[in-house]
Motif scaffolding. Structure first.
Motif, PDB file in Angstrom:
ATOM      1  N   SER A 219     -46.781  21.830  35.237  1.00  0.00           N
ATOM      2  CA  SER A 219     -46.970  20.570  34.521  1.00  0.00           C
ATOM      3  C   SER A 219     -45.627  19.883  34.265  1.00  0.00           C
ATOM      4  CB  SER A 219     -47.688  20.818  33.188  1.00  0.00           C
ATOM      5  OG  SER A 219     -46.994  21.795  32.433  1.00  0.00           O
ATOM      6  N   THR A 220     -45.675  18.586  34.107  1.00  0.00           N
ATOM      7  CA  THR A 220     -44.444  17.800  33.901  1.00  0.00           C
ATOM      8  C   THR A 220     -44.107  17.728  32.411  1.00  0.00           C
ATOM      9  OG1 THR A 220     -45.807  15.806  33.879  1.00  0.00           O
ATOM     10  CG2 THR A 220     -44.718  16.353  35.943  1.00  0.00           C
ATOM     11  N   VAL A 221     -43.864  18.867  31.770  1.00  0.00           N
ATOM     12  CA  VAL A 221     -43.540  18.857  30.345  1.00  0.00           C
ATOM     13  C   VAL A 221     -42.181  19.512  30.110  1.00  0.00           C
ATOM     14  CG1 VAL A 221     -45.935  18.884  29.557  1.00  0.00           C
ATOM     15  CG2 VAL A 221     -44.748  21.047  29.917  1.00  0.00           C
ATOM     16  N   GLY A 222     -41.554  19.127  28.993  1.00  0.00           N
ATOM     17  CA  GLY A 222     -40.308  19.745  28.583  1.00  0.00           C
ATOM     18  C   GLY A 222     -39.270  19.763  29.681  1.00  0.00           C
ATOM     19  N   GLY A 223     -38.663  20.936  29.882  1.00  0.00           N
ATOM     20  CA  GLY A 223     -37.601  21.063  30.865  1.00  0.00           C
ATOM     21  C   GLY A 223     -38.060  21.419  32.257  1.00  0.00           C
ATOM     22  N   ILE A 224     -39.373  21.515  32.472  1.00  0.00           N
ATOM     23  CA  ILE A 224     -39.871  21.919  33.800  1.00  0.00           C
ATOM     24  C   ILE A 224     -39.377  20.993  34.915  1.00  0.00           C
ATOM     25  CG2 ILE A 224     -41.967  22.143  35.221  1.00  0.00           C
ATOM     26  CD1 ILE A 224     -43.351  23.418  32.821  1.00  0.00           C
ATOM     27  N   PRO A 225     -39.439  19.636  34.745  1.00  0.00           N
ATOM     28  CA  PRO A 225     -38.951  18.770  35.820  1.00  0.00           C
ATOM     29  C   PRO A 225     -37.442  18.878  36.055  1.00  0.00           C
ATOM     30  CG  PRO A 225     -40.423  17.572  34.345  1.00  0.00           C
ATOM     31  CD  PRO A 225     -40.077  18.860  33.667  1.00  0.00           C
ATOM     32  N   GLU A 226     -36.717  19.500  35.110  1.00  0.00           N
ATOM     33  CA  GLU A 226     -35.285  19.724  35.302  1.00  0.00           C
ATOM     34  C   GLU A 226     -35.044  20.947  36.194  1.00  0.00           C
ATOM     35  OE1 GLU A 226     -33.087  19.538  31.483  1.00  0.00           O
ATOM     36  OE2 GLU A 226     -34.863  18.512  30.695  1.00  0.00           O
ATOM     37  N   VAL A 227     -36.049  21.812  36.280  1.00  0.00           N
ATOM     38  CA  VAL A 227     -35.956  23.012  37.109  1.00  0.00           C
ATOM     39  C   VAL A 227     -36.606  22.783  38.470  1.00  0.00           C
ATOM     40  CG1 VAL A 227     -36.599  25.460  37.292  1.00  0.00           C
ATOM     41  CG2 VAL A 227     -35.978  24.500  35.061  1.00  0.00           C
ATOM     42  N   ILE A 228     -37.826  22.258  38.442  1.00  0.00           N
ATOM     43  CA  ILE A 228     -38.609  22.022  39.664  1.00  0.00           C
ATOM     44  C   ILE A 228     -38.515  20.559  40.070  1.00  0.00           C
ATOM     45  CG2 ILE A 228     -40.929  22.071  40.696  1.00  0.00           C
ATOM     46  CD1 ILE A 228     -39.946  24.839  40.153  1.00  0.00           C
ATOM     47  N   ARG A 229     -37.922  20.281  41.213  1.00  0.00           N
ATOM     48  CA  ARG A 229     -37.891  18.915  41.723  1.00  0.00           C
ATOM     49  C   ARG A 229     -39.235  18.621  42.389  1.00  0.00           C
ATOM     50  NH1 ARG A 229     -32.531  19.925  45.149  1.00  0.00           N
ATOM     51  NH2 ARG A 229     -33.838  21.726  45.622  1.00  0.00           N
ATOM     52  N   ALA A 230     -39.937  17.639  41.849  1.00  0.00           N
ATOM     53  CA  ALA A 230     -41.301  17.352  42.296  1.00  0.00           C
ATOM     54  C   ALA A 230     -41.360  17.082  43.796  1.00  0.00           C
ATOM     55  CB  ALA A 230     -41.859  16.152  41.531  1.00  0.00           C
ATOM     56  N   GLY A 231     -42.260  17.809  44.477  1.00  0.00           N
ATOM     57  CA  GLY A 231     -42.453  17.626  45.910  1.00  0.00           C
ATOM     58  C   GLY A 231     -41.429  18.337  46.760  1.00  0.00           C
ATOM     59  N   GLN A 232     -40.421  18.948  46.113  1.00  0.00           N
ATOM     60  CA  GLN A 232     -39.370  19.634  46.853  1.00  0.00           C
ATOM     61  C   GLN A 232     -39.393  21.147  46.603  1.00  0.00           C
ATOM     62  OE1 GLN A 232     -35.643  17.615  46.580  1.00  0.00           O
ATOM     63  NE2 GLN A 232     -34.496  19.184  47.665  1.00  0.00           N
ATOM     64  N   ASP A 233     -39.382  21.525  45.314  1.00  0.00           N
ATOM     65  CA  ASP A 233     -39.425  22.949  44.959  1.00  0.00           C
ATOM     66  C   ASP A 233     -40.800  23.383  44.477  1.00  0.00           C
ATOM     67  OD1 ASP A 233     -36.497  22.947  45.216  1.00  0.00           O
ATOM     68  OD2 ASP A 233     -36.552  21.870  43.312  1.00  0.00           O
ATOM     69  N   GLY A 234     -41.686  22.423  44.285  1.00  0.00           N
ATOM     70  CA  GLY A 234     -43.030  22.701  43.795  1.00  0.00           C
ATOM     71  C   GLY A 234     -43.752  21.384  43.565  1.00  0.00           C
ATOM     72  N   LEU A 235     -45.014  21.451  43.229  1.00  0.00           N
ATOM     73  CA  LEU A 235     -45.783  20.245  42.918  1.00  0.00           C
ATOM     74  C   LEU A 235     -46.026  20.187  41.415  1.00  0.00           C
ATOM     75  CD1 LEU A 235     -48.435  20.167  45.817  1.00  0.00           C
ATOM     76  CD2 LEU A 235     -46.118  19.180  45.749  1.00  0.00           C
ATOM     77  N   LEU A 236     -45.882  18.991  40.834  1.00  0.00           N
ATOM     78  CA  LEU A 236     -46.036  18.802  39.402  1.00  0.00           C
ATOM     79  C   LEU A 236     -47.221  17.892  39.098  1.00  0.00           C
ATOM     80  CD1 LEU A 236     -42.280  18.284  38.359  1.00  0.00           C
ATOM     81  CD2 LEU A 236     -43.579  20.422  38.532  1.00  0.00           C
ATOM     82  N   PHE A 237     -47.811  18.084  37.919  1.00  0.00           N
ATOM     83  CA  PHE A 237     -48.946  17.263  37.494  1.00  0.00           C
ATOM     84  C   PHE A 237     -48.840  16.995  35.999  1.00  0.00           C
ATOM     85  CE2 PHE A 237     -50.171  21.568  36.603  1.00  0.00           C
ATOM     86  CZ  PHE A 237     -50.927  21.491  35.440  1.00  0.00           C
ATOM     87  N   PRO A 238     -49.445  15.905  35.510  1.00  0.00           N
ATOM     88  CA  PRO A 238     -49.403  15.616  34.075  1.00  0.00           C
ATOM     89  C   PRO A 238     -50.145  16.708  33.296  1.00  0.00           C
ATOM     90  CG  PRO A 238     -50.138  13.698  35.324  1.00  0.00           C
ATOM     91  CD  PRO A 238     -50.165  14.866  36.260  1.00  0.00           C
ATOM     92  N   PRO A 239     -49.612  17.157  32.170  1.00  0.00           N
ATOM     93  CA  PRO A 239     -50.255  18.253  31.420  1.00  0.00           C
ATOM     94  C   PRO A 239     -51.674  17.904  31.003  1.00  0.00           C
ATOM     95  CG  PRO A 239     -48.623  17.111  30.071  1.00  0.00           C
ATOM     96  CD  PRO A 239     -48.433  16.633  31.471  1.00  0.00           C
ATOM     97  N   GLY A 240     -52.594  18.853  31.213  1.00  0.00           N
ATOM     98  CA  GLY A 240     -53.984  18.654  30.808  1.00  0.00           C
ATOM     99  C   GLY A 240     -54.808  17.815  31.771  1.00  0.00           C
ATOM    100  N   HIS A 241     -54.213  17.336  32.851  1.00  0.00           N
ATOM    101  CA  HIS A 241     -54.927  16.476  33.805  1.00  0.00           C
ATOM    102  C   HIS A 241     -55.540  17.361  34.904  1.00  0.00           C
ATOM    103  CE1 HIS A 241     -55.981  13.152  36.357  1.00  0.00           C
ATOM    104  NE2 HIS A 241     -55.368  12.268  35.582  1.00  0.00           N
ATOM    105  N   VAL A 242     -56.788  17.763  34.696  1.00  0.00           N
ATOM    106  CA  VAL A 242     -57.437  18.735  35.582  1.00  0.00           C
ATOM    107  C   VAL A 242     -57.554  18.225  37.021  1.00  0.00           C
ATOM    108  CG1 VAL A 242     -59.578  20.010  36.013  1.00  0.00           C
ATOM    109  CG2 VAL A 242     -58.672  19.836  33.686  1.00  0.00           C
ATOM    110  N   ALA A 243     -57.888  16.940  37.178  1.00  0.00           N
ATOM    111  CA  ALA A 243     -58.071  16.396  38.533  1.00  0.00           C
ATOM    112  C   ALA A 243     -56.776  16.484  39.344  1.00  0.00           C
ATOM    113  CB  ALA A 243     -58.556  14.954  38.455  1.00  0.00           C
ATOM    114  N   LYS A 244     -55.645  16.127  38.716  1.00  0.00           N
ATOM    115  CA  LYS A 244     -54.367  16.163  39.434  1.00  0.00           C
ATOM    116  C   LYS A 244     -53.860  17.602  39.604  1.00  0.00           C
ATOM    117  CE  LYS A 244     -52.960  11.446  38.463  1.00  0.00           C
ATOM    118  NZ  LYS A 244     -51.928  10.519  37.931  1.00  0.00           N
ATOM    119  N   PHE A 245     -54.183  18.453  38.666  1.00  0.00           N
ATOM    120  CA  PHE A 245     -53.871  19.879  38.789  1.00  0.00           C
ATOM    121  C   PHE A 245     -54.626  20.455  39.988  1.00  0.00           C
ATOM    122  CE2 PHE A 245     -53.894  24.110  36.126  1.00  0.00           C
ATOM    123  CZ  PHE A 245     -53.061  24.700  37.053  1.00  0.00           C
TER     124      PHE A 245
END
Length: 369
Positions: free
Chosen positions: A297-323
């Motif tokens: 999920s894209t919360v807190g420091g996670i996007p600072e560790v995981i570059r979206a689409g490069q090191d992993g896929l990220l989704f808005p927290p609690g958004h089941v459809a995008k998860f």
């Protein structure tokens, strides 16, 4: 010849989570020619036992409840007797006693903020009390380390000063042969060899968002009937989560707390971290080392560790459809899964324990001298 400084770490210690692992890494990694390290736990539990096994000088001053100040006089006497130069606190209870005690003795205090206080408690009232106490004692703090830039902004908004971000560090992990580990753990827990395993590691607590993994799994099973969920960790939500898994007839395994949880990562086809709040997400560095593709999920420091689409896929927290969509993209596309995992394996070394320890040592020296 440089003077040796005595540093005291104070932490609740009722469990072994990310903050406890952080403290253990710091104590084991500092330059012993310059610093002597001591540990105080405010609860008798697995962490104090683990510290003692690692030959760390450890004392316990139990707090009976969150506002219990009764251990403070004994703690202050002990700190004075040891000749401590700086108190380093981790967590609400430690901040309360450590900041007051250090002020009493006239020595500097440093706080590391590992997570968002507003999301750390099951009860909203408990969270408000913790935030209120933190605001009251923040002015007593000589310096504050946050484990992500996100947390630095959050702490600054409630009055924090002298802030510095030092990312959690991860040591290199030696994994056994992935294919044999995968087979071994699946056999141990009765997971079919052809199952598609989505796993997560963390406390079974609302802040970790495991309920959204269950909701996502109900959708994923329509396309992936061999799906199996693997939960590593324990906590207050265990019974509720198991009830929900059974109600939705989702195949699952709950291992409880495992001291070396990272060893199980090769048993997973996909690692997920669906947190609604996360300081940094140290476990992500373990999954990156293991070469397991990640959805988080894209919360807190996670996007600072995981570059979206490069090191992993990220989704808005609690958004089941995008998860669900993110998980599907990886499970359906082995090339994407391999690319994300490969990128993660190249990225994790920048979050090294050596960097974390050396930067923290610089803060110690600056605050003391």
């Amino acid at each position: 010849m440089k003077k040796t400084y005595k540093i005291l770490h104070i932490i609740g210690g009722g469990e072994v989570g990310g903050a406890e692992q952080h403290v253990l890494s710091l104590i084991k990694g500092v330059d012993r020619t310059r610093f002597d390290l001591y540990l105080v736990c405010l609860a008798q539990g697995p962490f104090s036992d683990l510290a003692i096994k690692n030959n760390i000088p450890t004392q316990t001053f139990p707090m009976r409840f969150p506002l219990d100040l009764s251990p403070l006089p004994a703690l202050v006497r002990w700190v004075k007797h040891q000749g401590i130069h700086l108190v380093h606190t981790h967590g609400s209870r430690a901040n309360l006693l450590g900041r007051l005690g250090a002020k009493w003795l006239g020595i500097p205090t440093l706080t590391t903020v590992h997570s968002s206080l507003a999301h750390d408690y099951l009860s909203p009232w408990s969270a408000r009390i913790a935030l209120g106490l933190d605001r009251l004692t923040l002015p007593l703090t000589s310096g504050i380390i946050t484990v992500s830039e996100y947390l630095a902004k959050e702490v600054a908004l409630r009055g924090g000063r002298n802030l510095e971000t030092i990312y959690n560090g991860q040591a290199a992990i030696s994994f056994a042969d992935p294919s044999s580990s995968r087979e071994q753990f699946r056999k141990e827990w009765g997971i079919p060899t052809d199952a598609l395993v989505i796993g997560t590691i963390g406390r079974l607590h609302p802040t970790k968002g495991q309920i959204y993994l269950i909701k996502t799994a109900t959708e994923l099973r329509l396309k992936f009937p061999k799906l199996h969920l693997l939960f590593i960790g324990d906590g207050p939500l265990r019974a509720n989560l198991e009830s929900e898994l059974k109600r939705n007839a989702i195949p699952y395994t709950m291992t409880g707390y495992l001291p070396l949880a990272h060893q199980v990562l090769p048993a997973m086809d996909l690692f997920v971290l669906p947190s609604v709040s996360e300081g940094m997400g140290l476990v992500l560095l373990e999954a990156m080392q293991a070469g397991v593709p990640i959805v988080a999920s894209t919360v807190g420091g996670i996007p600072e560790v995981i570059r979206a689409g490069q090191d992993g896929l990220l989704f808005p927290p609690g958004h089941v459809a995008k998860f669900t969509k993110a998980c599907t993209s990886i499970l359906e596309n082995p090339t994407l899964a391999k690319s994300l995992a490969h990128s993660g394996q190249k990225r994790w070394p920048i979050f090294s324990i050596n960097s974390m320890v050396r930067e923290t040592e610089q803060v110690y020296t600056r605050l003391i001298e």
